[in-house]
Motif scaffolding. Structure first.
Motif, PDB file in Angstrom:
ATOM      1  N   ARG A  73       0.837  -1.208   0.000  1.00  0.00           N
ATOM      2  CA  ARG A  73       0.000   0.000   0.000  1.00  0.00           C
ATOM      3  C   ARG A  73       0.871   1.257   0.000  1.00  0.00           C
ATOM      4  O   ARG A  73       0.594   2.226  -0.705  1.00  0.00           O
ATOM      5  N   ARG A  74       1.950   1.249   0.780  1.00  0.00           N
ATOM      6  CA  ARG A  74       2.856   2.398   0.828  1.00  0.00           C
ATOM      7  C   ARG A  74       3.525   2.612  -0.527  1.00  0.00           C
ATOM      8  O   ARG A  74       3.670   3.743  -0.995  1.00  0.00           O
ATOM      9  N   LEU A  75       3.911   1.521  -1.197  1.00  0.00           N
ATOM     10  CA  LEU A  75       4.507   1.658  -2.546  1.00  0.00           C
ATOM     11  C   LEU A  75       3.514   2.268  -3.527  1.00  0.00           C
ATOM     12  O   LEU A  75       3.876   3.101  -4.363  1.00  0.00           O
ATOM     13  N   ALA A  76       2.250   1.857  -3.426  1.00  0.00           N
ATOM     14  CA  ALA A  76       1.223   2.435  -4.303  1.00  0.00           C
ATOM     15  C   ALA A  76       1.031   3.916  -4.010  1.00  0.00           C
ATOM     16  O   ALA A  76       0.862   4.725  -4.941  1.00  0.00           O
ATOM     17  N   GLU A  77       1.067   4.307  -2.737  1.00  0.00           N
ATOM     18  CA  GLU A  77       0.944   5.728  -2.388  1.00  0.00           C
ATOM     19  C   GLU A  77       2.118   6.521  -2.936  1.00  0.00           C
ATOM     20  O   GLU A  77       1.949   7.635  -3.451  1.00  0.00           O
ATOM     21  N   TRP A  78       3.334   5.972  -2.810  1.00  0.00           N
ATOM     22  CA  TRP A  78       4.501   6.663  -3.346  1.00  0.00           C
ATOM     23  C   TRP A  78       4.401   6.814  -4.857  1.00  0.00           C
ATOM     24  O   TRP A  78       4.744   7.848  -5.415  1.00  0.00           O
ATOM     25  N   GLU A  79       3.941   5.776  -5.521  1.00  0.00           N
ATOM     26  CA  GLU A  79       3.808   5.844  -6.977  1.00  0.00           C
ATOM     27  C   GLU A  79       2.789   6.905  -7.381  1.00  0.00           C
ATOM     28  O   GLU A  79       3.021   7.678  -8.310  1.00  0.00           O
ATOM     29  N   GLU A  80       1.673   6.960  -6.671  1.00  0.00           N
ATOM     30  CA  GLU A  80       0.651   7.977  -6.953  1.00  0.00           C
ATOM     31  C   GLU A  80       1.192   9.380  -6.705  1.00  0.00           C
ATOM     32  O   GLU A  80       0.979  10.297  -7.489  1.00  0.00           O
ATOM     33  N   GLU A  81       1.918   9.552  -5.635  1.00  0.00           N
ATOM     34  CA  GLU A  81       2.493  10.864  -5.322  1.00  0.00           C
ATOM     35  C   GLU A  81       3.532  11.256  -6.371  1.00  0.00           C
ATOM     36  O   GLU A  81       3.611  12.413  -6.778  1.00  0.00           O
ATOM     37  N   ARG A 102       3.506  10.382  -9.503  1.00  0.00           N
ATOM     38  CA  ARG A 102       2.782  10.774 -10.711  1.00  0.00           C
ATOM     39  C   ARG A 102       2.351  12.231 -10.641  1.00  0.00           C
ATOM     40  O   ARG A 102       2.315  12.924 -11.644  1.00  0.00           O
ATOM     41  N   ARG A 103       2.008  12.711  -9.457  1.00  0.00           N
ATOM     42  CA  ARG A 103       1.598  14.119  -9.321  1.00  0.00           C
ATOM     43  C   ARG A 103       2.796  15.052  -9.323  1.00  0.00           C
ATOM     44  O   ARG A 103       2.719  16.154  -9.844  1.00  0.00           O
ATOM     45  N   VAL A 104       3.897  14.636  -8.737  1.00  0.00           N
ATOM     46  CA  VAL A 104       5.057  15.525  -8.582  1.00  0.00           C
ATOM     47  C   VAL A 104       5.967  15.488  -9.801  1.00  0.00           C
ATOM     48  O   VAL A 104       6.569  16.502 -10.166  1.00  0.00           O
ATOM     49  N   GLU A 105       6.052  14.373 -10.464  1.00  0.00           N
ATOM     50  CA  GLU A 105       7.029  14.167 -11.541  1.00  0.00           C
ATOM     51  C   GLU A 105       6.949  15.209 -12.672  1.00  0.00           C
ATOM     52  O   GLU A 105       7.985  15.704 -13.104  1.00  0.00           O
ATOM     53  N   PRO A 106       5.764  15.605 -13.167  1.00  0.00           N
ATOM     54  CA  PRO A 106       5.750  16.591 -14.261  1.00  0.00           C
ATOM     55  C   PRO A 106       6.398  17.922 -13.865  1.00  0.00           C
ATOM     56  O   PRO A 106       7.190  18.487 -14.636  1.00  0.00           O
ATOM     57  N   SER A 107       6.074  18.435 -12.690  1.00  0.00           N
ATOM     58  CA  SER A 107       6.676  19.720 -12.301  1.00  0.00           C
ATOM     59  C   SER A 107       8.168  19.558 -12.021  1.00  0.00           C
ATOM     60  O   SER A 107       8.966  20.442 -12.319  1.00  0.00           O
ATOM     61  N   TRP A 108       8.559  18.452 -11.470  1.00  0.00           N
ATOM     62  CA  TRP A 108       9.970  18.206 -11.203  1.00  0.00           C
ATOM     63  C   TRP A 108      10.742  18.113 -12.510  1.00  0.00           C
ATOM     64  O   TRP A 108      11.819  18.661 -12.641  1.00  0.00           O
ATOM     65  N   ARG A 109      10.167  17.418 -13.503  1.00  0.00           N
ATOM     66  CA  ARG A 109      10.830  17.266 -14.798  1.00  0.00           C
ATOM     67  C   ARG A 109      11.004  18.621 -15.487  1.00  0.00           C
ATOM     68  O   ARG A 109      12.040  18.893 -16.082  1.00  0.00           O
TER      69      ARG A 109
END
Length: 198
Positions: free
Chosen positions: A176-184, A186-193
């Protein structure tokens, strides 16, 4: 990960219990789960082990009460018998014996005797309330050993089941924690990129 000379990685103990910005609620839940599983495994193991040992001890005591030692006479020479060694490994052979039951009737049966015994030798056999031959009930060290082994086996099994259940719940929390990290991510990655490439 390469380390520079002179630096050491420091392992932080009990980090799930300490307040820090990287600790998630699931980390604290996992810490409580591990503690609860350990305490429950210990308590359940001790309780169930003591209960099992007492049950075996009571069963053996009841068996000792139901059996009676009787003097029997060997009806044949045991010296010529080639019966296999019994499962308890004491080297006895099975031979025909004769005894008088509590109701006064003469009985015959096969009992374990010393291999060199001659016909007419007196041996002790054990009978049940109906006068049938039974094996001697465990006493002393053998009875204590059986009680301790039963208690230990049940304690380890019940404690192990609790720990296994805790381990399965921990694995579920980890997924469940891995799924939460993956979801987070997905939200952060575009702005970080954008920041990294812009």
């Amino acid at each position: 990960m390469a380390r520079t000379q002179g630096t050491r990685l420091r392992r932080v103990r009990l980090w799930r219990w300490r307040r820090n910005p990287l600790r998630r609620r699931s980390d604290l839940v996992e810490a409580w789960l591990v503690l609860a599983a350990l305490v429950l495994a210990l308590l359940l193991g001790v309780f169930s082990g003591l209960t099992a040992a007492a049950a075996v001890d009571g069963s053996l005591a009841e068996r000792r009460e139901r059996t009676t030692p009787v003097t029997a006479v060997l009806a044949e020479d045991a010296a010529g018998l080639s019966a296999p060694v019994t499962e308890n490994g004491d080297g006895g052979v099975w031979a025909r014996v004769r005894w008088t039951a509590s109701d006064g009737t003469d009985r015959t049966g096969r009992a374990e005797v010393d291999p060199g015994s001659r016909a007419g030798t007196k041996v002790t056999v054990w009978t049940d309330p109906a006068g049938r031959l039974v094996s001697a009930p465990p006493e002393g060290a053998e009875a204590r050993f059986q009680s301790v082994m039963a208690g230990t086996t049940v304690a380890v099994a019940s404690g192990g089941l609790v720990l296994l259940g805790g381990r399965l719940v921990r694995a579920r929390l980890h997924l469940r924690r891995l799924a939460e990290w993956e979801e987070e991510w997905r939200r952060v990655e575009p702005s970080w990129r954008r920041r990294m490439t812009g």
